[in-house]
Design a protein around this motif. Structure first.
Motif, PDB file in Angstrom:
ATOM      1  N   THR A  31     -38.811 -13.655  18.442  1.00 46.77           N
ATOM      2  CA  THR A  31     -39.782 -13.448  19.525  1.00 46.77           C
ATOM      3  C   THR A  31     -40.297 -12.013  19.513  1.00 46.77           C
ATOM      4  N   SER A  32     -39.452 -11.065  19.117  1.00 46.64           N
ATOM      5  CA  SER A  32     -39.903  -9.669  19.046  1.00 46.64           C
ATOM      6  C   SER A  32     -40.948  -9.488  17.951  1.00 46.64           C
ATOM      7  N   ALA A  33     -40.822 -10.206  16.831  1.00 47.17           N
ATOM      8  CA  ALA A  33     -41.799 -10.104  15.741  1.00 47.17           C
ATOM      9  C   ALA A  33     -43.147 -10.681  16.184  1.00 47.17           C
ATOM     10  N   VAL A  34     -43.104 -11.809  16.898  1.00 49.33           N
ATOM     11  CA  VAL A  34     -44.344 -12.392  17.402  1.00 49.33           C
ATOM     12  C   VAL A  34     -44.999 -11.429  18.385  1.00 49.33           C
ATOM     13  N   ARG A  35     -44.209 -10.842  19.259  1.00 49.72           N
ATOM     14  CA  ARG A  35     -44.734  -9.870  20.230  1.00 49.72           C
ATOM     15  C   ARG A  35     -45.373  -8.682  19.504  1.00 49.72           C
ATOM     16  N   ASP A  36     -44.702  -8.182  18.449  1.00 47.71           N
ATOM     17  CA  ASP A  36     -45.194  -7.019  17.710  1.00 47.71           C
ATOM     18  C   ASP A  36     -46.307  -7.368  16.727  1.00 47.71           C
ATOM     19  N   GLY A  37     -46.388  -8.642  16.341  1.00 46.39           N
ATOM     20  CA  GLY A  37     -47.411  -9.073  15.398  1.00 46.39           C
ATOM     21  C   GLY A  37     -47.079  -8.819  13.942  1.00 46.39           C
ATOM     22  N   HIS A  38     -45.796  -8.538  13.649  1.00 46.05           N
ATOM     23  CA  HIS A  38     -45.392  -8.247  12.272  1.00 46.05           C
ATOM     24  C   HIS A  38     -44.020  -8.848  11.976  1.00 46.05           C
ATOM     25  N   ASN A  39     -43.860  -9.330  10.758  1.00 41.11           N
ATOM     26  CA  ASN A  39     -42.593  -9.910  10.317  1.00 41.11           C
ATOM     27  C   ASN A  39     -41.500  -8.853  10.243  1.00 41.11           C
ATOM     28  N   ILE A  69     -46.619  -5.613   0.606  1.00 36.61           N
ATOM     29  CA  ILE A  69     -45.672  -6.224  -0.333  1.00 36.61           C
ATOM     30  C   ILE A  69     -46.370  -7.139  -1.325  1.00 36.61           C
ATOM     31  N   LEU A  70     -47.568  -7.597  -0.977  1.00 37.18           N
ATOM     32  CA  LEU A  70     -48.337  -8.404  -1.925  1.00 37.18           C
ATOM     33  C   LEU A  70     -48.614  -7.616  -3.209  1.00 37.18           C
ATOM     34  N   GLU A  71     -48.797  -6.308  -3.076  1.00 35.22           N
ATOM     35  CA  GLU A  71     -49.053  -5.453  -4.242  1.00 35.22           C
ATOM     36  C   GLU A  71     -47.874  -5.444  -5.210  1.00 35.22           C
ATOM     37  N   TYR A  72     -46.694  -5.799  -4.724  1.00 40.13           N
ATOM     38  CA  TYR A  72     -45.482  -5.776  -5.539  1.00 40.13           C
ATOM     39  C   TYR A  72     -45.033  -7.190  -5.915  1.00 40.13           C
ATOM     40  N   GLY A  73     -45.938  -8.161  -5.733  1.00 39.38           N
ATOM     41  CA  GLY A  73     -45.646  -9.533  -6.135  1.00 39.38           C
ATOM     42  C   GLY A  73     -44.746 -10.293  -5.192  1.00 39.38           C
ATOM     43  N   CYS A  74     -44.634  -9.820  -3.962  1.00 35.36           N
ATOM     44  CA  CYS A  74     -43.742 -10.443  -2.975  1.00 35.36           C
ATOM     45  C   CYS A  74     -44.543 -10.963  -1.784  1.00 35.36           C
ATOM     46  N   GLY A  75     -43.985 -11.960  -1.122  1.00 33.58           N
ATOM     47  CA  GLY A  75     -44.584 -12.498   0.085  1.00 33.58           C
ATOM     48  C   GLY A  75     -43.522 -12.831   1.109  1.00 33.58           C
ATOM     49  N   VAL A  76     -43.969 -13.183   2.302  1.00 31.49           N
ATOM     50  CA  VAL A  76     -43.074 -13.502   3.416  1.00 31.49           C
ATOM     51  C   VAL A  76     -43.607 -14.728   4.149  1.00 31.49           C
ATOM     52  N   THR A  77     -42.692 -15.624   4.477  1.00 35.92           N
ATOM     53  CA  THR A  77     -43.014 -16.768   5.317  1.00 35.92           C
ATOM     54  C   THR A  77     -41.775 -17.123   6.128  1.00 35.92           C
ATOM     55  N   ALA A  78     -41.917 -18.106   6.991  1.00 34.37           N
ATOM     56  CA  ALA A  78     -40.781 -18.617   7.766  1.00 34.37           C
ATOM     57  C   ALA A  78     -40.720 -20.122   7.562  1.00 34.37           C
ATOM     58  N   PHE A  79     -39.518 -20.663   7.554  1.00 37.70           N
ATOM     59  CA  PHE A  79     -39.345 -22.101   7.389  1.00 37.70           C
ATOM     60  C   PHE A  79     -39.789 -22.841   8.639  1.00 37.70           C
ATOM     61  N   VAL A  80     -39.309 -22.412   9.802  1.00 36.42           N
ATOM     62  CA  VAL A  80     -39.645 -23.023  11.092  1.00 36.42           C
ATOM     63  C   VAL A  80     -40.591 -22.079  11.814  1.00 36.42           C
ATOM     64  N   SER A  81     -41.653 -22.608  12.398  1.00 34.30           N
ATOM     65  CA  SER A  81     -42.624 -21.738  13.055  1.00 34.30           C
ATOM     66  C   SER A  81     -42.252 -21.374  14.487  1.00 34.30           C
ATOM     67  N   ARG A  82     -41.314 -22.111  15.095  1.00 38.52           N
ATOM     68  CA  ARG A  82     -40.949 -21.843  16.492  1.00 38.52           C
ATOM     69  C   ARG A  82     -40.194 -20.528  16.605  1.00 38.52           C
ATOM     70  N   ALA A  83     -40.717 -19.626  17.402  1.00 37.36           N
ATOM     71  CA  ALA A  83     -40.079 -18.322  17.602  1.00 37.36           C
ATOM     72  C   ALA A  83     -38.898 -18.449  18.559  1.00 37.36           C
ATOM     73  N   THR A  84     -37.841 -17.711  18.244  1.00 37.77           N
ATOM     74  CA  THR A  84     -36.650 -17.671  19.097  1.00 37.77           C
ATOM     75  C   THR A  84     -36.103 -16.247  19.102  1.00 37.77           C
ATOM     76  N   LYS A  85     -35.270 -15.963  20.075  1.00 39.23           N
ATOM     77  CA  LYS A  85     -34.598 -14.667  20.112  1.00 39.23           C
ATOM     78  C   LYS A  85     -33.558 -14.583  19.001  1.00 39.23           C
ATOM     79  N   SER A  86     -32.898 -15.709  18.733  1.00 43.35           N
ATOM     80  CA  SER A  86     -31.883 -15.795  17.690  1.00 43.35           C
ATOM     81  C   SER A  86     -32.073 -17.110  16.946  1.00 43.35           C
ATOM     82  N   ALA A  87     -31.869 -17.096  15.635  1.00 43.93           N
ATOM     83  CA  ALA A  87     -31.987 -18.330  14.843  1.00 43.93           C
ATOM     84  C   ALA A  87     -30.969 -19.382  15.277  1.00 43.93           C
ATOM     85  N   ALA A  88     -29.912 -18.959  15.952  1.00 41.83           N
ATOM     86  CA  ALA A  88     -28.913 -19.911  16.445  1.00 41.83           C
ATOM     87  C   ALA A  88     -29.517 -20.874  17.471  1.00 41.83           C
ATOM     88  N   GLU A  89     -30.671 -20.534  18.027  1.00 43.96           N
ATOM     89  CA  GLU A  89     -31.347 -21.399  18.988  1.00 43.96           C
ATOM     90  C   GLU A  89     -32.079 -22.556  18.320  1.00 43.96           C
TER      91      GLU A  89
END
Length: 175
Positions: A31-39, A69-89
């Motif tokens: 949820t903090s990443a969604v609030r900040d707008g960055h992974n 990170i795209l310049e270095y051949g890397c990317g970022v995604t998430a498996f589940v799109s639902r934001a949570t405070k902890s993945a345990a949720e």
């Protein structure tokens, strides 16, 4: 130059382009990443430090520099799109309902390697409890599959040095 595409994950953009060397797959956005707008924007998350210390980036990037990170051949995604405070949720049905879209996304971008950060998404997707950290004997969407420890600040069972060692193994696999 490759066309850069971005998808939305609970209001948080994926950082993806076709044919990357590796896509790092978090479980879901904080949820903090969604609030900040960055992974991986939480100061306690060690993702950006681990990437730098293990040789994926020549300098330490901040979350607001994530597209670099795209310049270095890397990317970022998430498996589940639902934001949570902890993945345990996350619930088993979150993983099950996310799988078809995730498979479509990986197939569309065709990375050489897909690195799951933490084991939950991997275990759910492949219906297995048996794995060791590192490269797996399966492919997904044509990508070589790796399972790496989660760099979350909540995952203190892996000290920074151990995280760097595991991520360095991935980096060394294609240098």
């Amino acid at each position: 130059m490759s066309r850069v595409l971005a998808a939305s994950s609970a209001g948080l953009s994926d950082v993806l382009a076709p044919h990357l060397s590796v896509v790092f797959c978090g479980l879901n956005p904080a949820t903090s990443a969604v609030r900040d707008g960055h992974n991986f924007s939480s100061p306690s998350n060690r993702f950006w430090r681990v990437l730098h210390f293990s040789g994926f980036t020549p300098c330490l990037l901040r979350a607001d520099q994530e597209r670099q990170i795209l310049e270095y051949g890397c990317g970022v995604t998430a498996f589940v799109s639902r934001a949570t405070k902890s993945a345990a949720e996350l619930r088993p049905q979150d993983y099950a309902s996310a799988a078809p879209e995730f498979e479509r996304k990986i197939g569309a971008f065709q990375p050489a390697r897909l690195a799951f950060l933490g084991n939950s998404a991997f275990v759910s997707l492949f219906q297995t409890q048996r794995f060791e950290w590192g490269r797996q004997a399966v492919k997904f969407g044509g990508a070589e599959v790796w399972v790496l420890p989660n760099p979350s600040g909540l995952n203190r069972s892996f000290p920074l040095q151990r995280l760097v060692e595991e991520y360095t193994r991935l980096r060394a696999s294609y240098e």
